[in-house]
Design an enzyme around this catalytic site. Structure first.
Site, PDB file in Angstrom:
ATOM      1  CG  ASN A  47      -0.166   0.201   2.533  1.00 25.48           C
ATOM      2  OD1 ASN A  47       0.376  -0.775   3.080  1.00 25.48           O
ATOM      3  ND2 ASN A  47      -0.121   1.404   3.038  1.00 25.48           N
ATOM      4  CB  CYS A  48       1.154   4.317  -1.673  1.00 26.09           C
ATOM      5  SG  CYS A  48      -0.368   4.626  -2.591  1.00 26.09           S
ATOM      6  CG  LEU A  49       0.866   8.612   1.792  1.00 29.04           C
ATOM      7  CD1 LEU A  49       1.041  10.074   1.456  1.00 29.04           C
ATOM      8  CD2 LEU A  49       0.884   8.404   3.297  1.00 29.04           C
ATOM      9  CB  THR A  50      -4.602   7.220  -1.006  1.00 27.97           C
ATOM     10  OG1 THR A  50      -3.892   7.238  -2.266  1.00 27.97           O
ATOM     11  CG2 THR A  50      -4.351   8.522  -0.270  1.00 27.97           C
ATOM     12  NE  ARG A  51      -3.131   5.944  -6.152  1.00 35.43           N
ATOM     13  CZ  ARG A  51      -2.749   6.347  -7.347  1.00 35.43           C
ATOM     14  NH1 ARG A  51      -2.379   5.466  -8.251  1.00 35.43           N
ATOM     15  NH2 ARG A  51      -2.725   7.636  -7.656  1.00 35.43           N
TER      16      ARG A  51
END
Length: 508
Positions: A451-455
């Site tokens: 994951n990244c910050l939002t996905r």
């Protein structure tokens, strides 16, 4: 080939996000402590300059500031970790070994006397007097280390030397290769650094047009995730500027905010959070209102909940993807308009000489790095913002009404199967299970869920098995499919918890 290149840069952008996010968090602490140490603030609140209070504030300031001297090694570790296919922790360990070996190899060449390296920048890095390539050294080291790790982490040798195979061989081969790269670096770095500096000079010479172009691209690349690469390059390399030998607009701002007049830092904050503030704090919330008002009555309740969550994330922390993904695929013309307004937002803040640093672009950065910093000209954000609100609202409402468009939400009533007796942990694990089912089931998921910050970022065997409608019922706000085997599911700021839960269910 094009697909492989896009996949590589997408993964690179995700890898750069880890240290950049750490920098942003430390930046908030640094900004608040810096503001509290300002003479004007301490005159208004004298207790801040007294004894233990001042000691705590100054200690927090120094601790939060030291991380900005570690950017290259953080990049090397995080890129090696992020680009590794398996056994990522081994790759991260090798990332540090590779970077340090690179430093020593460069130092050996510089001290060899074979050539005159007097024109190069030499600095003490992690205790070694060596070639200072800034963040570029960390990026190169991380990429090479990850490639070596992916190739050799399963290599096997005859029984007599079997101990040195597999993950142990990774460290050995990384030391050898990065030592050689370090030896070559002082020879090839001069022309490379000249080219990078020249590109930064061209962007600077372009003035407001260059700032507009940066802001436009920064938004336009959101669907691909490559905006992290663009941001990382400007924030940590000479393309974003050079000041007193420090490279990168974010590095410069955070290292010199307490050492020089804030006006000296204006040429570098033009690429930082200030450029996003009118668009994030005023423009997108107005767009969300227009989206809600133009939604069919039967969708309004669900659209309202989605918009409120997106607006809160955009205004407070500068996370815009939940809102952007709600309309970018339904109305691409509006997303193009939004990218243009992003460029205009950056350009106007530069034109009005606003000096607000850090990376977020939300209310937190606005107050800490703007309102609390004398001379930041923060009021231009408030003056400009309402115009963005009016323009966004009018354009979104007019376009959506004329085209009779509404954002895509599930028409079915959610039956989550949860009851009040369930604990929060049980509800979260049930949500994770349904996400896995929406992704095609346990057998359809390949490798580790990231994951990244939002996905939520997932590799799948068969994209046709992915059920987007089912994923939307779990809170998904949008989807990006860079290729036929990788999907990014947008959940917003809560994605880290969701990813942890999905990984826990997959492990069991």
């Amino acid at each position: 080939m094009g697909k492989k290149i896009m996949d590589f840069f997408s993964a690179l952008g995700r890898s750069l996000l880890m240290p950049i996010a750490a920098l942003a968090a430390c930046g908030i602490v640094l900004g608040l402590s810096s503001a509290l140490m300002k003479a004007q603030v301490q005159e208004a609140a004298p207790f801040l300059a007294q004894g233990i209070v001042f000691f705590i504030i100054s200690t927090l300031n120094k601790i939060s500031g030291v991380v900005f001297t570690l950017i290259p090694v953080l990049f090397s570790i995080s890129i090696a970790f992020g680009l590794a296919h398996e056994e990522k922790e081994i790759a991260a360990f090798a990332g540090f070994i590779g970077y340090y070996t690179f430093l020593v190899g460069s130092a050996c060449m510089i001290n060899s006397g074979f050539m005159d390296f007097g024109a190069l920048k030499i600095s003490a890095i992690l205790g070694v007097e060596t070639l200072d390539m800034g963040a570029v050294a960390g990026i190169v080291s991380g990429i090479i280390t990850s490639a070596l790790h992916n190739k050799y982490h399963k290599v096997s040798f005859p029984v007599a030397i079997a101990f040195y195979g597999g993950k142990r061989f990774v460290a050995l081969v990384v030391m050898i290769v990065m030592g050689l790269v370090g030896l070559l670096a002082p020879i090839v770095w001069s022309p490379v650094s000249y080219a990078i500096d020249s590109l930064g000079g061209l962007i600077s010479a372009a003035g407001l047009a260059g700032v507009f172009g940066y802001g436009f691209l920064e938004r336009l690349l959101i669907p691909t995730g490559l905006h992290h690469v663009l941001n990382g390059i400007f924030r940590t390399t000479s393309i974003g500027g050079i000041y007193e030998g420090v490279e990168g607009c974010l590095n410069i701002f955070l290292q010199f905010i307490d050492q020089v007049e804030i006006s000296e830092l204006a040429p570098y904050t033009i690429f930082l959070g200030q450029g996003k503030m009118p668009m994030m704090m005023f423009g997108l919330p107005a767009a969300a209102l227009a989206i809600y008002q133009t939604s069919p009555d039967e969708k309004k309740a669900k659209v309202k909940a989605l918009m409120i969550a997106g607006v809160a994330a955009s205004i407070v922390s500068g996370i815009t993807e939940p809102l952007e993904f709600s309309f970018m695929f339904v109305a691409p013309v509006l997303f193009l308009f939004h990218a243009v307004m992003g460029g205009l937002s950056f350009m106007l803040m530069a034109a009005f000489h606003v000096i607000i640093g850090n990376t977020g672009g939300g209310l937190i950065d606005f107050f800490i790095w703007g309102v609390l910093q004398p001379g930041s000209h923060w009021y231009w954000v408030v003056i400009t913002g309402p115009f963005f609100s009016v323009i966004y609202y009018f354009v979104f409402k007019t376009y959506l009404s004329r085209k009779n468009l509404s954002i895509d939400v599930s028409d079915e009533e959610e039956d989550d199967g949860m009851d009040a007796a369930q604990t929060m942990e049980e509800k979260q694990l049930l949500q994770a299970t349904r996400i896995i089912e929406g992704l095609g089931g346990f057998d359809n998921i390949v490798g580790k869920v990231n994951n990244c910050l939002t996905r939520l970022r997932v590799d799948v065997k068969d994209m046709s098995l992915v059920d987007e409608a089912a994923l939307k019922k779990t809170g998904a706000m949008g989807f990006v499919k860079p290729n036929e085997s990788h999907i990014q599911v947008v959940y917003g700021p809560k994605v880290e918890r969701i990813a942890d839960n999905v990984r826990a269910v997959l492990k069991n």
